[in-house]
Design a protein around this motif. Sequence first.
Motif, mmCIF file in Angstrom:
data_model
loop_
_atom_site.group_PDB
_atom_site.id
_atom_site.type_symbol
_atom_site.label_atom_id
_atom_site.label_comp_id
_atom_site.label_asym_id
_atom_site.label_seq_id
_atom_site.Cartn_x
_atom_site.Cartn_y
_atom_site.Cartn_z
ATOM 1 N N THR A 282 0.841 -1.194 0.000
ATOM 2 C CA THR A 282 0.000 0.000 0.000
ATOM 3 C C THR A 282 0.879 1.248 0.000
ATOM 4 O O THR A 282 1.903 1.296 0.691
ATOM 5 C CB THR A 282 -0.906 0.048 1.250
ATOM 6 N N ILE A 283 0.492 2.232 -0.793
ATOM 7 C CA ILE A 283 1.175 3.528 -0.801
ATOM 8 C C ILE A 283 0.131 4.605 -0.539
ATOM 9 O O ILE A 283 -0.901 4.665 -1.214
ATOM 10 C CB ILE A 283 1.874 3.800 -2.153
ATOM 11 N N VAL A 284 0.402 5.435 0.450
ATOM 12 C CA VAL A 284 -0.522 6.506 0.798
ATOM 13 C C VAL A 284 0.244 7.814 0.909
ATOM 14 O O VAL A 284 1.244 7.899 1.635
ATOM 15 C CB VAL A 284 -1.237 6.222 2.146
ATOM 16 N N PHE A 285 -0.181 8.821 0.169
ATOM 17 C CA PHE A 285 0.401 10.152 0.288
ATOM 18 C C PHE A 285 -0.640 11.180 -0.127
ATOM 19 O O PHE A 285 -1.705 10.840 -0.633
ATOM 20 C CB PHE A 285 1.681 10.295 -0.549
ATOM 21 N N ARG A 286 -0.322 12.440 0.076
ATOM 22 C CA ARG A 286 -1.243 13.524 -0.217
ATOM 23 C C ARG A 286 -0.590 14.479 -1.207
ATOM 24 O O ARG A 286 0.608 14.766 -1.118
ATOM 25 C CB ARG A 286 -1.608 14.255 1.078
ATOM 26 N N ASN B 255 -1.539 18.156 -3.880
ATOM 27 C CA ASN B 255 -2.460 19.253 -4.141
ATOM 28 C C ASN B 255 -3.298 18.906 -5.368
ATOM 29 O O ASN B 255 -2.760 18.726 -6.467
ATOM 30 C CB ASN B 255 -1.682 20.555 -4.356
ATOM 31 N N LEU B 256 -4.618 18.801 -5.199
ATOM 32 C CA LEU B 256 -5.491 18.376 -6.284
ATOM 33 C C LEU B 256 -5.495 19.382 -7.431
ATOM 34 O O LEU B 256 -5.527 18.998 -8.607
ATOM 35 C CB LEU B 256 -6.914 18.168 -5.758
ATOM 36 N N ASN B 257 -5.465 20.672 -7.117
ATOM 37 C CA ASN B 257 -5.466 21.696 -8.168
ATOM 38 C C ASN B 257 -4.219 21.596 -9.041
ATOM 39 O O ASN B 257 -4.284 21.757 -10.266
ATOM 40 C CB ASN B 257 -5.569 23.093 -7.547
ATOM 41 N N VAL B 258 -3.083 21.323 -8.408
ATOM 42 C CA VAL B 258 -1.836 21.176 -9.165
ATOM 43 C C VAL B 258 -1.919 19.956 -10.081
ATOM 44 O O VAL B 258 -1.503 20.002 -11.250
ATOM 45 C CB VAL B 258 -0.630 21.055 -8.211
ATOM 46 N N GLY C 70 9.202 6.601 -4.401
ATOM 47 C CA GLY C 70 9.186 6.090 -3.036
ATOM 48 C C GLY C 70 8.855 7.165 -2.027
ATOM 49 O O GLY C 70 8.569 8.321 -2.385
ATOM 50 N N ASP C 71 8.884 6.811 -0.751
ATOM 51 C CA ASP C 71 8.497 7.716 0.324
ATOM 52 C C ASP C 71 9.221 9.053 0.241
ATOM 53 O O ASP C 71 10.464 9.101 0.122
ATOM 54 C CB ASP C 71 8.780 7.081 1.687
ATOM 55 N N GLY C 72 8.449 10.137 0.315
ATOM 56 C CA GLY C 72 9.024 11.472 0.321
ATOM 57 C C GLY C 72 9.374 12.021 -1.046
ATOM 58 O O GLY C 72 9.683 13.207 -1.177
ATOM 59 N N GLU C 73 9.342 11.180 -2.072
ATOM 60 C CA GLU C 73 9.682 11.612 -3.421
ATOM 61 C C GLU C 73 8.454 12.244 -4.099
ATOM 62 O O GLU C 73 7.311 11.957 -3.727
ATOM 63 C CB GLU C 73 10.169 10.426 -4.252
ATOM 64 N N PRO C 74 8.675 13.108 -5.088
ATOM 65 C CA PRO C 74 7.538 13.701 -5.810
ATOM 66 C C PRO C 74 6.865 12.687 -6.727
ATOM 67 O O PRO C 74 7.481 11.702 -7.153
ATOM 68 C CB PRO C 74 8.182 14.831 -6.612
ATOM 69 N N LEU C 75 5.596 12.921 -7.008
ATOM 70 C CA LEU C 75 4.857 12.122 -7.985
ATOM 71 C C LEU C 75 5.196 12.637 -9.368
ATOM 72 O O LEU C 75 5.090 13.838 -9.647
ATOM 73 C CB LEU C 75 3.349 12.244 -7.736
ATOM 74 N N GLY C 76 5.625 11.734 -10.249
ATOM 75 C CA GLY C 76 6.036 12.133 -11.594
ATOM 76 C C GLY C 76 4.960 11.860 -12.620
ATOM 77 O O GLY C 76 4.322 10.809 -12.619
ATOM 78 N N THR D 138 6.035 16.523 -22.045
ATOM 79 C CA THR D 138 6.128 17.395 -20.872
ATOM 80 C C THR D 138 6.184 16.528 -19.624
ATOM 81 O O THR D 138 5.395 15.597 -19.474
ATOM 82 C CB THR D 138 4.919 18.349 -20.780
ATOM 83 N N GLU D 139 7.138 16.830 -18.740
ATOM 84 C CA GLU D 139 7.256 16.085 -17.488
ATOM 85 C C GLU D 139 6.975 17.008 -16.314
ATOM 86 O O GLU D 139 7.480 18.124 -16.242
ATOM 87 C CB GLU D 139 8.641 15.469 -17.346
ATOM 88 N N CYS D 140 6.146 16.542 -15.383
ATOM 89 C CA CYS D 140 5.785 17.315 -14.200
ATOM 90 C C CYS D 140 6.185 16.552 -12.943
ATOM 91 O O CYS D 140 6.113 15.324 -12.900
ATOM 92 C CB CYS D 140 4.274 17.595 -14.157
ATOM 93 N N GLN D 141 6.613 17.299 -11.932
ATOM 94 C CA GLN D 141 6.933 16.736 -10.631
ATOM 95 C C GLN D 141 6.028 17.404 -9.596
ATOM 96 O O GLN D 141 6.064 18.626 -9.441
ATOM 97 C CB GLN D 141 8.404 16.975 -10.281
#
Length: 224
Positions: A25-29, A31-34, A59-65, A75-78
């Motif tokens: 399981t992976i759980v993180f939060r 910003n929905l608008n971003v 992984g933990d603490g890393e940005p969602l790519g 285009t790549e977003c972090q």
Amino acid sequence: ESKCAQVNAFLQSDLFQTYEFTSDTIVFRINLNVLMECLNIFGGAPGQSFTSLKMYYPGDGEPLGLVLEEGGVVTECQIKTMEADEILDFNFTSIGVQNKIIMKSECLRDAFSDLDVSSHVIEMLMSPDSPWFRLSTFGHAGTTTNEYPKDSDMVESFECTKTQINKYKLTLLKPSIKALLQSTKISIRMDDRGFLSLQYMIKTEDGNTCFVEYLCAPDEDNED
């Protein structure tokens, strides 16, 4: 009101061309608008070419790519991830459900367009007897009602064991209209506490099915 409603989206793995998941399981939060700005970075206007999406999480603490490609342009977003808040548990289970209706979404779309937006609440009645299922608002123009008999062509399943009348803040239900507009069917359930579950079935262009569930607590301030 932040503790009175919750939205859950369920996306099956076969919705993706490739799906790789190695953790339990992976759980993180985030910003929905971003996230929405990134997904719509190419505009998504009708007639434009197909946009592909690759999503990855190191992984933990890393940005969602996010990697989006359209017409050869990449285009790549972090997106910064944050520690997840404690998930609000509505304790809405099938055991506690007393009334359930499955109906075609177009019926409810028409009903919501007729409701008086000046009303603070929407009243829902579900009953094993007539009027079966009723929606009511109480605004400047008076009371507006929509009734649906259990044998209506729009009703696919009707399972009601007792009469329930509950009111819900209209401001809490309005966000669910976006899912309603995309859906083909809706399941409406009430449990023994008056909590409401609206589950929308949405068909994708390639025939896959996903669900959006909207949970809402009854408005105790407007109980008779």
